[in-house]
Each structure stands twice: as C-alpha cells, then as structure tokens.
Design an enzyme around this catalytic site. Sequence first.
Site, PDB file in Angstrom:
ATOM      1  N   LYS A 301       2.696   3.102   6.752  1.00 36.38           N
ATOM      2  CA  LYS A 301       2.673   2.050   7.770  1.00 36.38           C
ATOM      3  C   LYS A 301       2.236   2.550   9.151  1.00 36.38           C
ATOM      4  O   LYS A 301       1.676   1.768   9.942  1.00 36.38           O
ATOM      5  CB  LYS A 301       4.046   1.388   7.880  1.00 36.38           C
ATOM      6  CG  LYS A 301       4.402   0.491   6.707  1.00 36.38           C
ATOM      7  CD  LYS A 301       5.707  -0.241   6.947  1.00 36.38           C
ATOM      8  CE  LYS A 301       6.059  -1.150   5.791  1.00 36.38           C
ATOM      9  NZ  LYS A 301       7.289  -1.927   6.038  1.00 36.38           N
ATOM     10  N   ASP A 337       6.562  -7.612   9.292  1.00 37.65           N
ATOM     11  CA  ASP A 337       7.947  -7.245   8.985  1.00 37.65           C
ATOM     12  C   ASP A 337       8.933  -7.891   9.956  1.00 37.65           C
ATOM     13  O   ASP A 337      10.012  -8.340   9.563  1.00 37.65           O
ATOM     14  CB  ASP A 337       8.119  -5.719   9.039  1.00 37.65           C
ATOM     15  CG  ASP A 337       7.636  -5.034   7.767  1.00 37.65           C
ATOM     16  OD1 ASP A 337       7.648  -5.697   6.716  1.00 37.65           O
ATOM     17  OD2 ASP A 337       7.256  -3.857   7.836  1.00 37.65           O
TER      18      ASP A 337
END
Length: 504
Positions: A301, A337
């Site tokens: 990420k 997220d």
Amino acid sequence: MESKHQPGILIPVSVSKKPRICIPIGEPNLSALQSADWIELRVDCFEDPLADLSALISDISTPVILTFRPAEQGGYRKLTREEREAFWKTQAPRGEGVWWDVEADIAEHVAPEWSRTIVSHHDFDRVPADLERIYNQLAQTPARVMKLAVQANDITDCIRVFQLIDRARSEGREIIAIAMGNAGIATRILGPSRGSFLTYGALDEESATAPGQLNARRLRSVYHIDTIDEETMICGLVGMPVMHSVSPHMHNAAFVSEGINGVYLPFEVKDIETFFKRMVHPRTREFDWNLRGLSITAPHKETVINCIDWIHPEAKKIGAVNTIIVEKDHLRGYNTDGGGFIHPLRRFITSSVDLEVAIIGTGGAARAAIWEMKRLGMKITLFARDPAKAQPLAEVFNIECKPLASASFSSYALVVNATPLGSGQYVDQTPATRDQLKGARIAFDMVYNPIDTKFLQEARIAGCETVRGLEMLVGQARMQFELWTERKFLGSPVMYEAAAAALG
C-alpha cells in the site's frame, strides 16, 4: 482457418467461443463428472493403469483426454520410456472423442492420431529460458494441440505464457498454455478468452492435479469464466499473499448484479515495481490486456505510490494507496480504506467531534483510519506493543502513543484493532482482553477473516457493541467498484452476502 505443419496433414484451428473446462481425475470413479465439458483421465494415477479403459470411457459422454505421464514430468509413478511407448501403442483406446496428451519426447514414436493429439511439455520448477525454442519444437509436430505448462515463481512469468497464446493464435495453432502456481492463476482464468484451447479445473479443492489449479465450480461460480471475452474489463487484488481473500467473490458478484462485463482476479505480487512496469502501466507493459483497476493490499500500500502517475490528495496525506485506476496511459491512485472504515460506524455515532478513540496497530489500514477519524474531529490515541516503533506514525498525525500491554480502554468510546491479530496464524490471539475492554462502548475489528474474531468475542463479553471487519471490507470495496465503473453501486447486500458465503 487452417495451418499446414507437415506435408499432407492439415490441422483445423478455431478459437472456442465458450471456454472448455477440463476436469482431471486420478481414479476411475466418474459419478461426479457428468457435467464436465472435458475429462482428463490421469492414467498414471490409477492403481491399475492397465484396467479396461475402453469400458470406462464408454460411460463418458464428454471428450476424454488420456495422460500417462512419468514422475519426472509431473506424473504419479515411475515409468520407463518403453512402458510409456507400449501403453500408447497397445493399450490406449482410440476413437472419436478420445484425445491423447503425449509428452514431446515420445510423441513422434507412438504414431498417434494427430488430429486428436496434444503434444505437451511440462516444467514444474520454472519458466524455461528457452521457452520459445520449446514452442517451436512442439510446433514442428502435426499434433492438433500444443501444450506448455510451466511453473510461475513470479507473476511476471505470466507474460511469456500470454505471449505464447497470442503467438499461437496469430499463427493459426491450437495451444494450451498455463503458468502453474498461485502466481499464474490469471493464465488459467483468462487463457481461454485469449485463445487457449482449454483450461483445467479440479473436481474439488482436494483433488487438484497441478499447483494453482482452481476447482471447476469456482471458475464458473466466482470468476464466471464462460462470459469472459476480449472486451471484459479486468480488475484484481495485488498483494502477497492474496489467495485467501474474499475480494474476488465480492467484486465478481457485483459485476454480475450490475450487468457489467468485468472480472476480478487475485494477483500474487512479490516485486510491485516490476509488476507495474511489465504488466500494469500502459506505457511500459509487455502485453495487451483490458486492465482497468487494482485493489492494493499488504505489503504494497505504501510502496505502490512510487509506481503511479497521480495520487488523490487524501491518499497522499494518508501515505498509502489501496485503489488504482488505469485511465488511458496513466495510473491514478486513491485510498478507500478511510471511507470504508467510517461507513459501518455511522449507525452507532451521531456526532464524532471529540469522540475518544483508541487504535491498536501501525499499518496502512491504521493510517487510513487515523486520517479519516482526525478529519471528522475525533480524539485519537495510538496503542502499540512497541511504542518506539509506532512513534513516527504518531508524529505524522500529531497523536499520543501509549504502550499496549498496560492499556485500559474503559474511557474510550471506540477501540479499533488494526493489527493482524485474530487472523491467519494469529487466529487465536487478540490485541486486547475483556478486562482491558470493559467500559469501552464500541469495539471495531478490521480483521474480516474469520468474521467473528477473538477480539470481538472478548469485546462482547466486556459489554461492548461490535463492528465486524467484513463491514469495512465491503464499504471500501463498494467505493473501489464505483471508481472503476464510474457508476453508483446499487446492489448493497450483494458484496456482503458473497463474502460471508465464501467465509462460511
């Protein structure tokens, strides 16, 4: 189209509109195979390989591929060259609907019916450096189909396999080309839509006959392989590992429910920069495919930021990207997220200003949650087993960091587990006990597999309301879906139901 490979022998070539799924079996029990497109009889697996194959085949209504492979070429028994040649010359049934899969080293010596012969080469260790030479060698035979099955030790090994499929199609040759192993899953799912003669699907999870072989039911029910074509929009999950993920179940169910011609695949990636250069970025990738979007998970990420052309300001502030859009010749990065984290909390929280929150963990998901909670005015304290290692993250967001071991969460409205504790090898562990959680109002576990974690069990005993990680997973996935498709996702329960079913 016809292609001439040997004087007097013409090999008809066609690209099947409907993918053929061949189910390999290693025992002569066919009761569960009546719905198979094709069946491969792994005769080298049979307890008595010289049993009456003709009688067995007469009960099968689908085309049958016979294999009699030696151990050194991926078979299940030691076989001499003489034994192999004798089998094909004297014992292997012939006739309409019976195909022979014969290894390249003996194919020319057993005088098969070339129009129903697959001449094959297997490498269970690697993708050979001389793969193209092997292809040329197989192409010199008049066999109807060439087969190359090689081990993918990295996802970029798929490139050469896809290139061979493209080459065979351009040359009018039938080919089965597969990259074995988890890194090669894409070749099994996408191969038929690019021209591969067939793909293999196991009867069930326990009966796979090669590394990375999915079961036939999943190829159809999860990946909807029958509907994949050259126009199919391709998306996928990039991480290491990813085969445990339920994201393919969620996104593929969403594509079907919304009537979108799309497929979502798992991509196991070790080297993110090489993967993006050779397979993803439109300006540098080495083969053509209709790639539209990617989900990014651990451990990529943060490092994926170096691979893309534009990053959304929120993702830049978070310092992590979990969503990629391929747009013309550019790659755009987002982070869903944070939004996915907040979505399930809205039913519990009417006002977030000055809400006291404790978060445990320092990874990419924790960064996104902290950024979102800070944006909403929550007061956050970071807890870690090693506060010294967590301090850099605390300083980035200007929040306090405390040791986890001595923590009491009685004064917090919300306690968040952003660690992997509770899943995988840590399935029996929890970052906080019932005694530590007593007095807290809400416990939120970012872990989604299993659905009910040790942390959530301890929180309920402590009297907390609980939020499952699966709710966050679905929330962020819905946002990804909308970014890739540029349309609102209306089938709200579809993703959750597909994921929950996959998790049992």
